[in-house]
Structures are given as structure tokens and as C-alpha cells.
Design a protein around this motif. Structure first.
Motif, mmCIF file in Angstrom:
data_model
loop_
_atom_site.group_PDB
_atom_site.id
_atom_site.type_symbol
_atom_site.label_atom_id
_atom_site.label_comp_id
_atom_site.label_asym_id
_atom_site.label_seq_id
_atom_site.Cartn_x
_atom_site.Cartn_y
_atom_site.Cartn_z
ATOM 1 N N SER A 68 0.914 -1.591 0.055
ATOM 2 C CA SER A 68 0.210 -0.310 -0.354
ATOM 3 C C SER A 68 0.526 1.011 0.111
ATOM 4 N N ASN A 69 1.781 1.331 0.782
ATOM 5 C CA ASN A 69 2.985 2.431 0.531
ATOM 6 C C ASN A 69 3.219 2.445 -1.050
ATOM 7 N N GLY A 70 4.013 1.284 -1.975
ATOM 8 C CA GLY A 70 4.128 1.222 -3.084
ATOM 9 C C GLY A 70 3.115 2.605 -3.926
ATOM 10 N N SER A 71 1.984 1.202 -4.272
ATOM 11 C CA SER A 71 1.190 2.194 -4.586
ATOM 12 C C SER A 71 -0.109 3.640 -4.012
ATOM 13 N N ASP A 72 0.522 4.286 -2.411
ATOM 14 C CA ASP A 72 0.379 4.911 -2.968
ATOM 15 C C ASP A 72 1.385 6.352 -3.575
ATOM 16 N N ALA A 73 2.395 5.395 -3.786
ATOM 17 C CA ALA A 73 3.800 6.490 -4.335
ATOM 18 C C ALA A 73 4.011 6.696 -5.284
ATOM 19 N N ILE A 74 3.048 5.891 -5.713
ATOM 20 C CA ILE A 74 2.856 5.482 -7.736
ATOM 21 C C ILE A 74 1.735 6.902 -7.744
ATOM 22 N N GLU A 118 9.003 -4.024 -4.990
ATOM 23 C CA GLU A 118 9.905 -2.627 -5.823
ATOM 24 C C GLU A 118 8.403 -1.691 -6.468
ATOM 25 N N ASP A 119 8.727 0.083 -6.267
ATOM 26 C CA ASP A 119 7.144 0.198 -7.151
ATOM 27 C C ASP A 119 8.460 1.293 -7.623
ATOM 28 N N ASN A 120 7.532 2.137 -9.091
ATOM 29 C CA ASN A 120 8.146 2.808 -9.556
ATOM 30 C C ASN A 120 7.472 4.304 -9.760
ATOM 31 N N ILE A 136 7.151 7.806 -6.598
ATOM 32 C CA ILE A 136 7.777 9.142 -6.419
ATOM 33 C C ILE A 136 8.592 8.946 -5.904
ATOM 34 N N GLY A 137 9.402 7.850 -5.147
ATOM 35 C CA GLY A 137 10.699 7.814 -4.752
ATOM 36 C C GLY A 137 11.043 8.795 -3.051
ATOM 37 N N MET A 138 11.660 8.458 -2.447
ATOM 38 C CA MET A 138 11.712 9.527 -1.457
ATOM 39 C C MET A 138 13.601 9.980 -1.923
ATOM 40 N N THR A 139 13.519 11.453 -0.875
ATOM 41 C CA THR A 139 15.225 11.830 -1.162
ATOM 42 C C THR A 139 15.752 11.555 0.145
ATOM 43 N N ASN A 195 13.350 11.628 7.229
ATOM 44 C CA ASN A 195 12.231 11.889 7.943
ATOM 45 C C ASN A 195 11.186 10.668 7.959
ATOM 46 N N ASN A 196 10.641 9.989 7.102
ATOM 47 C CA ASN A 196 9.586 9.433 7.364
ATOM 48 C C ASN A 196 9.962 7.709 7.320
ATOM 49 N N LEU A 197 11.450 6.973 7.457
ATOM 50 C CA LEU A 197 11.477 6.304 7.988
ATOM 51 C C LEU A 197 12.154 6.267 9.650
ATOM 52 N N GLY A 198 12.916 7.569 10.103
ATOM 53 C CA GLY A 198 13.024 7.279 11.242
ATOM 54 C C GLY A 198 12.236 7.657 11.706
ATOM 55 N N ALA A 219 5.668 8.520 11.917
ATOM 56 C CA ALA A 219 5.282 9.746 10.945
ATOM 57 C C ALA A 219 3.681 9.873 10.941
ATOM 58 N N LYS A 220 3.225 8.654 10.601
ATOM 59 C CA LYS A 220 1.741 9.253 9.823
ATOM 60 C C LYS A 220 0.497 8.868 10.635
ATOM 61 N N SER A 221 -0.545 9.402 10.741
ATOM 62 C CA SER A 221 -1.645 9.421 11.710
ATOM 63 C C SER A 221 -2.014 7.274 11.194
ATOM 64 N N GLY A 222 -1.632 6.776 10.369
ATOM 65 C CA GLY A 222 -1.853 5.494 11.474
ATOM 66 C C GLY A 222 -1.158 4.635 12.373
ATOM 67 N N THR A 223 0.043 5.485 12.442
ATOM 68 C CA THR A 223 0.902 4.666 13.284
ATOM 69 C C THR A 223 0.822 5.569 14.339
ATOM 70 N N LEU A 224 0.707 6.534 13.965
ATOM 71 C CA LEU A 224 0.525 7.260 15.297
ATOM 72 C C LEU A 224 -1.324 7.090 16.447
ATOM 73 N N GLY A 234 12.010 5.886 -7.933
ATOM 74 C CA GLY A 234 10.799 4.920 -7.213
ATOM 75 C C GLY A 234 11.669 4.264 -5.846
ATOM 76 N N THR A 235 10.711 3.110 -5.613
ATOM 77 C CA THR A 235 11.237 2.677 -4.435
ATOM 78 C C THR A 235 12.099 0.918 -4.476
ATOM 79 N N LYS A 236 12.804 0.591 -3.468
ATOM 80 C CA LYS A 236 13.226 -1.394 -3.789
ATOM 81 C C LYS A 236 13.381 -1.388 -2.329
ATOM 82 N N TYR A 246 -8.746 3.615 8.124
ATOM 83 C CA TYR A 246 -9.734 4.565 9.317
ATOM 84 C C TYR A 246 -9.528 4.769 10.294
ATOM 85 N N TYR A 247 -7.875 2.954 10.277
ATOM 86 C CA TYR A 247 -7.957 2.878 11.746
ATOM 87 C C TYR A 247 -8.446 2.805 13.025
ATOM 88 N N ASP A 248 -10.290 1.860 12.581
ATOM 89 C CA ASP A 248 -11.384 1.980 13.452
ATOM 90 C C ASP A 248 -10.504 0.608 13.353
HETATM 91 P P1 ADP Z 1 2.059 5.055 6.605
HETATM 92 O O1 ADP Z 1 2.576 4.599 5.175
HETATM 93 O O2 ADP Z 1 1.270 5.360 7.440
HETATM 94 O O3 ADP Z 1 2.381 6.857 6.003
HETATM 95 P P2 ADP Z 1 4.738 4.140 6.773
HETATM 96 O O4 ADP Z 1 5.832 3.566 8.079
HETATM 97 O O5 ADP Z 1 4.203 3.212 5.503
HETATM 98 O O6 ADP Z 1 3.359 4.678 7.177
HETATM 99 O O7 ADP Z 1 5.288 5.029 5.608
HETATM 100 C C1 ADP Z 1 5.777 6.408 5.957
HETATM 101 C C2 ADP Z 1 5.498 6.666 4.895
HETATM 102 O O8 ADP Z 1 7.517 6.856 4.466
HETATM 103 C C3 ADP Z 1 4.970 7.354 4.009
HETATM 104 O O9 ADP Z 1 3.922 8.421 4.541
HETATM 105 C C4 ADP Z 1 5.440 7.815 2.887
HETATM 106 O O10 ADP Z 1 5.977 9.093 2.921
HETATM 107 C C5 ADP Z 1 7.063 7.340 2.885
HETATM 108 N N1 ADP Z 1 7.368 5.966 1.793
HETATM 109 C C6 ADP Z 1 6.148 4.570 2.967
HETATM 110 N N2 ADP Z 1 6.948 4.032 1.821
HETATM 111 C C7 ADP Z 1 7.350 4.220 0.620
HETATM 112 C C8 ADP Z 1 7.033 3.974 -0.426
HETATM 113 N N3 ADP Z 1 7.579 2.858 -1.461
HETATM 114 N N4 ADP Z 1 7.425 5.224 -1.865
HETATM 115 C C9 ADP Z 1 7.138 6.243 -1.572
HETATM 116 N N5 ADP Z 1 7.733 6.677 0.148
HETATM 117 C C10 ADP Z 1 7.043 5.901 0.901
#
Ligand code: ADP
Length: 605
Positions: A34-40, A76-78, A80-83, A89-92, A95-100, A166-168, A240-242
């Protein structure tokens, strides 16, 4: 290369993942896909406005592969990728609502088994991995970076030679133990099984060994008969994290003037932030399977702000701006349709599934009542039949329609009384005269009730009548006697009135055995005064209070006696009676010390 540590709250979550107390490890794949799909999605959305991005829609995909030698699973997805920064910021950190939301839940309930119902995100991969490598190149950077971690000991980020956007993600599986065979996750069977089970609706192909595993039909576009209740519930909790099942699922579609598919949910409880300004109403808006807005608020009227869900329509174009949406006729039409559909479903539930409706109403009734009086009562007719109030007779919640059908012959009004609790109202002196007539009374305990009733004014031609209003007088026979008594004692009542700050003191025939009560004249009731004055605004109001004294109670003779012999004492007694009446109403006394001294004086005599 310097190793960085995870932020402390992330660390806690990670510990849970690594020690994986949770039994359903399978969910990690769903999370990564689902992260990969969001990134696409993000990339695709970006390409609509950024013409330099050359995207071939048919190439967008998520690839899964395995490396048997290293026991590694690769996703692996193709997208938006991450800088470098985004990796940090995202993996350290969490970050997001769900996890929070998950973390908050953990802090409160400490029940690990609900974990699968949250979007626990990327970290869930540590349940099955001893090491994770994320190689990513962002569309905004020419350099790829890799993020490496064993989950325990921090992470490192360094340059890598990934060229494509993208991201692998490479998951090095944990070693098999007697309890768990981690290497299952690189078996064909398991991979196919997990993808079809959890990620079937993902709208990009998920490819494994040159085969597309998912049907790519989103849940809301599927045929209802192919969907199990469980599918709806899983979709709801994932999105909806419910962790509680929704009280109602509405899966609907329309063709013709406007065509859309909608999948709507009514939660079974109030979200924690629901009655705060942080809460944002809205539905996710898709245009033919592509997400164009996460939270489109123009799709719902305010009084249905609790509805969650998705609308997918071909009738709005992909690159429409947010400002334009509101004016778009198709959006207005969809909102109208959804509004009446949801209300119809609620009415159905009200009539055929009362227990569930009560559950719903407990959570969101105040929202509907607010809807009745908001906007100058514009929507009251749409909502009035969805309201429930507690009935003195049924000792349960009833609708206004039910009230009307239970009315006694000759009964002209719909009677109501407000107070803090059902019990307190039930013991109020004022309601006895109405009960004696065998009339049903609606007990209003929600602060918003009386505002809604005032906005409604009447229901099916019957006016609402506040039992605690001064003018309510049901005893026709005694009317004249009472009137005369009040006239004869004008001066006495005037002295009493002057000693306390009320608009009138009078004798009454409505009290049976009780000595006193407080009623009001005019628009503002005592309960409204309480509510309005508790609001953090400058607007303060004062109800016109009337102290009523039971003409059949011996206190009347005492007061007349004091009037003739000791007018000072009469004032003191009045103050005490007034305080009693206020206490019965659950109101404060302004001068408690003075009153207790007065009482003491009297009892020491
Ligand atoms: P969530 O998906 O609930 O935001 P995650 O811990 O799974 O929480 O991911 C944190 C953040 O990392 C995402 O919001 C997204 O910005 C970034 N991220 C994760 N996987 C990818 C990916 N495959 N490609 C681009 N960004 C990603």
C-alpha cells in the motif's frame, strides 16, 4: 558512515515489531504494497500538472521478487521515490496518522492483538526481517540513497546507484525457529495468497514471476454479491484506523444524470477528536479509480460529518482544482444524493434495527440535533424524524412521531423537561402536574436538546411545551382560586420578590406536595442559561426566573404570618426558599455562606 538512532517513540513501536508479540505477521506485505501504491498515486498525480514528467500509465506497477540464496523478499515500486531527507524523516520516526493512532491505542489499552487493524506501516516489516534495505530515488533528485537498518541499532543512510525513480525494499528474513517458519514468505504460495487476500483492490498491477496477482478492482467497484461483510470491515479498519466495526456500511451507485460509486461507513463510536475543531469531515474522491482528493468536504453536509468513505466518479476531471470543486455541479449532485441516501439508511435502521440505531445516536445524536438548529433551522425538516428523546413513560428513547401517536385525547402539546440526568428530571417538582394528567414527557439531558426543540417549534402541528415554564397551568378548576390568592397577597409577594433577584414570586397550584420550584418566563430557560453562559463567549444571558410557592403547603401560612408580624424574617425565609428551588434545579447559590447562616439561625431558635 554515522549510525543514527530512531526517535524514542518509534523505538518503542519497533521493539514491539521485532519481538513480534503479535501473531498476524502477514500484514507487513499489505503495508508495503500500500505504501508502494501511494507512491505511484503521488507520481501519477504529479504528472498531471508537471509535463516534464513522462509517465506511461501502463508501466506503473509494483514488483515482487525473491532471492532464495539470501532468503530475501523484494518489493519494488516505480512511484515518486524518496530523497535523502525523506528517507530520514519518513523512516526514522513515526510519521503518519495510522502509526500515531496505533501508538495512542497502545498507550491506552495495551492490547497487541488489534495491531493488524491499524496501518502500522513500514515498521511492520521488522516482524519478519532481521535487516531491511530501502533503496530509493526521488523524482526530485538525481541521486539515489539507501537506508539500512536491523531495527535494533539505528539506521544508516548512504548514496546508492539506483537510477530509476521509485523505491526498492529488500527484506532479509529472520531465521526460521521452531515456532515460526519465516522462509514461508518467499514461497510462491504464500506470496500469491497474501496479495490476493489483502491487496487485491490495489489499482496498479502487483507482478510476481511475470504474473499479475491482483484483480485491481477497488472494493467499491466490485459487485456487492462478491463482497463479504468481512471485506467491508477490513477495508474500513485499514483506511480509517478504527478497530471497531462500523455500525452501518452503505455501498451504493448511481447512473444517469450523474454516475458514481460510493462506499460509505458510519462509525459505531465517536472518534476522539470528533467534537473538536481538529476533526475534518469529508470523503475520499476518486476519479475513475485515481485518488484526486483525500478529504473532499463538499461531498457531505455538516450534519453528516461523521460519515466516512469513498466516492468514485467519472464526472469530475482529474486535474480539477480544489477551489473549483465546490462549484462543480456534479459534486453538488453527488452530495445531494449521498445526503438523502444516508438519511434514508438511518431511517431504515431507526425503524428496523433500533438497538443499533440507539448506539449510533448515542455517538452522533448531538451532531444531528446541532444540524436541526444550525443554519437557522434550514435543515430541520430533513432531520427531525431521526431524533430520539427519552420518554417518561416508555423509559426508553422514542421518536417524535412515536410521541404523537401516544398522545392522550385532549393533549395539546408535546411536553419536555430538561435537566442533568434522567433521575434528576424525574424527581423535579414541576413535572408532577403533567404526570398526573398521564401525559408523556420527553426528558432532555443533552445540552443541545433544548436548542433543537426551540428550533423545531412544533411537530405535526403540536407545539413543544416546557414543563418548567411558568405559564404551564393544567389545573383548570383551581385557576381562579390561585389567581385570587395571588392578587390578595400582592404586597407580600412583592416584598419577597424584592429580597431576591427574580422577575416574579407567586403562589401556584402545580406542586402537589412540594413546597417550591423555579420556573421561567420568556425564551430563555434555566438550562439554556446554563449552557449559553458556560460557552467561552461574551454573550451572557439571564433567564426570567419565577419562584413558585405551593398554595396548599403549610409554608404559605408561615409566610403570611411573617408578613403580618416580622417582615425582616420574611425576607430571610424567602432567600432560603429561593436557594432550595435553585438547588433542585441543579443551579449554584450565589451566597452559600449567608444562606447556611440563615438556616442555622432558624434551626437554633
Ligand atoms: P504510512 O504509510 O502510514 O504513512 P509508513 O511508516 O508505512 O506510514 O510510511 C511512512 C512514510 O514513508 C509514508 O507516509 C511515505 O511518505 C513514505 N514511504 C513509505 N514507503 C514509501 C515508498 N515505497 N515510496 C515512497 N514513499 C514511501
Amino acid at each position: 558512515m554515522k549510525k543514527k538512532q530512531f526517535k524514542s517513540e518509534s523505538k518503542r513501536l519497533l521493539d514491539l515489531m521485532i519481538n513480534s508479540i503479535y501473531t498476524n505477521k502477514d500484514i507487513f506485505l499489505r503495508e508495503l504494497i500500500s505504501n508502494g501504491s501511494d507512491a505511484i498515486d503521488k507520481l501519477y498525480y504529479e504528472s498531471l500538472t508537471n509535463k516534464d514528467l513522462k509517465i506511461k500509465k501502463k508501466d506503473l506497477a509494483i514488483n515482487i521478487s525473491v532471492n532464495n540464496d539470501n532468503k530475501a523478499l523484494i518489493i519494488e515500486d516505480n512511484g515518486i521515490g524518496m530523497t535523502e531527507e525523506e528517507l530520514e524523516n519518513n523512516l526514522g520516526t513515526i510519521a503518519k496518522s495510522g502509526t500515531l493512532a496505533f501508538k495512542e491505542m497502545m498507550d491506552k489499552k495495551k492490547d497487541i492483538n488489534i495491531i493488524g487493524q491499524f496501518g502500522v506501516g513500514f515498521y511492520s516489516a521488522f516482524m519478519i526481517s532481521k535487516k531491511i534495505v530501502v533503496e530509493s530515488k526521488s523524482i526530485n533528485s538525481n541521486q539515489g540513497y539507501s537506508w539500512v537498518s536491523d531495527g535494533l541499532d539505528g539506521y544508516t543512510i548512504s548514496e546508492c546507484d539506483r537510477k530509476e525513480n521509485g523505491t526498492k525494499i529488500t527484506l532479509y528474513l529472520k531465521d526460521d525457529t521452531d515456532d515460526f517458519t519465516y522462509s514461508d514468505y518467499i514461497s510462491d504460495y504464500k506470496i500469491k495468497n497474501l496479495v490476493t487476500k489483502y491487496s487485491d483492490y490495489i489499482s496498479y498491477p502487483i507482478i510476481y514471476n511475470n504474473e499479475t496477482l491482483n484483480s485491481m478492482v477497488p472494493l467499491w467497484k466490485k459487485n456487492k454479491k462478491d463482497i463479504k461483510e468481512e471485506d467491508y470491515n477490513n477495508f474500513y479498519s485499514d483506511k480509517y484506523y478504527d478497530y471497531e466495526k462500523p455500525v452501518k456500511v452503505i455501498h451504493t451507485s448511481a447512473e444517469g444524470m450523474i454516475s458514481y460509486n460510493a462506499l460509505l461507513f458510519i462509525p459505531s463510536h465517536t472518534p476522539m477528536d470528533y467534537y473538536t475543531k481538529e476533526y475534518e469531515k469529508g470523503l475520499s474522491l476518486y476519479s475513475n479509480g485515481v485518488l484526486i482528493m483525500e478529504n473532499c468536504k463538499d461531498l457531505l453536509p455538516d450534519y453528516l460529518a461523521f460519515v466516512k468513505g469513498v466516492v468514485d466518479t467519472e464526472d469530475v476531471s482529474l486535474n480539477i482544482s480544489r477551489e473549483m470543486l465546490q462549484q462543480t455541479r456534479s459534486i453538488q449532485l453527488i452530495e445531494k444524493n449521498i445526503d438523502s441516501k444516508v438519511r434514508k439508511e438511518l431511517e431504515d435502521m431507526l425503524n428496523n434495527d433500533r438497538e443499533n440505531y440507539k448506539k449510533f445516536f448515542e455517538a452522533f445524536g448531538p451532531q444531528l440535533k446541532f444540524g436541526v438548529y444550525n443554519n437557522f433551522g434550514m435543515d430541520k425538516d430533513k432531520l427531525k424524524d431521526l431524533l430520539l428523546f427519552y420518554s417518561s413513560k416508555k423509559k426508553d428513547y422514542i421518536t417524535l412521531k412515536e410521541y404523537i401517536s401516544n398522545m392522550k385525547e385532549g393533549q395539546e402539546s408535546i411536553y419536555y423537561a430538561s435537566g442533568e440526568t434522567i433521575d434528576k428530571i424525574d424527581n423535579m417538582p414541576q413535572i408532577e402536574q403533567v404526570k398526573d394528567k398521564d401525559y408523556e414527557i420527553l426528558y432532555l439531558t443533552d445540552y443541545i436538546d433544548e436548542f433543537a426543540i426551540t428550533a423545531l417549534q412544533e411537530y405535526e402541528g403540536k407545539k413543544f411545551s416546557n414543563v418548567k415554564e411558568e405559564k404551564l397551568d393544567l389545573d383548570e378548576d383551581k385557576k381562579e382560586i390561585t389567581k385570587k390568592l395571588n392578587e390578595d397577597n400582592k404586597d407580600l409577594l412583592n416584598i419577597m420578590k424584592e429580597s431576591i433577584n427574580v422577575s416574579e414570586v407567586r403562589f401556584t397550584n402545580k406542586l402537589k406536595n412540594h413546597p417550591v420550584c423555579l420556573t421561567t418566563k420568556g425564551e430563555v430557560s434555566l438550562d439554556m442559561e446554563k449552557v449559553i453562559n458556560a460557552m467561552p463567549t461574551d454573550q451572557k444571558v439571564k433567564a426570567e426566573e419565577v419562584l413558585e410557592i405551593n398554595e396548599d403547603h403549610k409554608i404559605k401560612d408561615k409566610l403570611i404570618d411573617l408578613y403580618n408580624n416580622n417582615k425582616e424574617e420574611l425576607k430571610n425565609y424567602t432567600k432560603i426558599l429561593y436557594s432550595e428551588a435553585r438547588l433542585i434545579e441543579g443551579l449554584q447559590i450565589d451566597n452559600p455562606t449567608e444562606i447556611s447562616n440563615l438556616i442555622c439561625d432558624i434551626i437554633s431558635k
